[in-house]
Motif scaffolding. Structure first.
Motif, short mmCIF file in Angstrom:
data_model
loop_
_atom_site.label_atom_id
_atom_site.label_comp_id
_atom_site.label_asym_id
_atom_site.label_seq_id
_atom_site.Cartn_x
_atom_site.Cartn_y
_atom_site.Cartn_z
N THR A 151 0.84 -1.20 0.00
CA THR A 151 0.00 0.00 0.00
C THR A 151 0.87 1.25 0.00
N LEU A 152 0.54 2.19 -0.87
CA LEU A 152 1.21 3.49 -0.94
C LEU A 152 0.15 4.57 -1.11
N THR A 153 0.37 5.72 -0.47
CA THR A 153 -0.52 6.85 -0.72
C THR A 153 -0.18 7.47 -2.06
N ALA A 154 -1.12 8.22 -2.60
CA ALA A 154 -0.88 8.91 -3.86
C ALA A 154 0.26 9.92 -3.73
N ILE A 155 0.42 10.48 -2.53
CA ILE A 155 1.54 11.41 -2.30
C ILE A 155 2.86 10.68 -2.42
#
Length: 261
Positions: free
Chosen positions: A111-115
């Protein structure tokens, strides 16, 4: 992962945020200093304005047809994802685990944030590099490609439709490995799954009617010291002022009081 207190210090630097932001080329360098004001090396800090994107990506990637560069076994591939920077450089944002002895690895979901992934820019170039792991650090590049988040999303949709129809689509990995060129078969990167969720912010909760109650409890433990001692958190300055606890309570309370219903 080693804890910071277990590592050997290489130096430290104190800089002002204004100096970093105003630096030419958005890159600011400062000397790293050890004890005794001994300069050992430099640290370079890059600044980039953060987007207001709130999306969170959960994805799983795999690869197929990777070249074999090991003599007595198969390659041990891992994947590094990097995003393009405004100055043309690449910033690594994620590294997968190593899959031992496998030319068709399936890496664990992450999981990664869009930022983190693209700073909220779905058209920003991303670089995917697959390496063969080497215990001494001389990892061999097996293949790489560049694409954007939008291209990943399109590939995820295409992959789901091709799998349901019995096909096997994927993004082509460019490779300079001799065996890969000789075989004439390209290694592929597959998007096994790609999901997007919007993470609510603090203001989203407030606008939706969340109510806050600010309550404080102070522990008058003896370990804080007697109030008459200056080092005590309960010490009252002789010429007026507030204790350390009072300062903390007011600092937090002044922020939260506007949301206390």
């Amino acid at each position: 992962t080693a804890r910071p207190e277990q590592c050997n210090p290489l130096g430290q630097a104190e800089v002002r945020l204004a100096d970093v932001v105003a630096a030419r080329g958005t890159k600011f360098s400062a000397p790293l200093v050890l004890r005794g004001n001994k300069t050992t090396s430099t640290v370079t800090i890059g600044a980039e304005e953060v987007s207001a994107a709130r999306e969170v990506f959960t994805m799983q990637l795999s690869s197929s047809g990777l070249p074999n560069v090991d003599l007595f076994s198969k390659s041990d591939p891992f994947l590094i994802i990097a995003r393009g920077q405004e100055d043309g450089s690449w910033l690594p944002v994620y590294k997968t685990e190593v899959v031992q002895d496998n030319l068709n690895p399936v890496w664990k979901p992450f999981t990664l944030t869009a930022i983190q992934l693209c700073n909220g820019d779905y058209e920003r170039p991303l670089r995917f590099q697959v390496f063969d792991y080497d215990a001494l650090g001389s990892h061999k590049l097996l293949g790489e490609l560049q694409c954007s988040v939008k291209a990943l999303q399109a590939q995820a949709q295409k992959g789901s439709s091709s799998s349901s129809s019995g096909g096997s689509g994927g993004l082509v990995l460019t490779s300079n490995v001799r065996s890969a060129r000789a075989s004439g078969r390209a290694a592929l990167l597959h998007v096994q799954s790609l999901g997007v969720q919007v993470r609510p912010t603090f203001l989203d909760y407030v606008r939706a009617g969340a109510e806050l109650n600010f309550m404080v409890a102070v522990d008058f433990t003896a370990s804080n010291g007697h109030p008459s001692r200056p080092e005590s958190l309960h010490h009252i300055p002789p010429h007026g002022g507030f204790t350390a606890y009072e300062q903390a309570i007011m600092g937090v309370g002044q922020v939260l009081e506007a949301y206390d219903s």
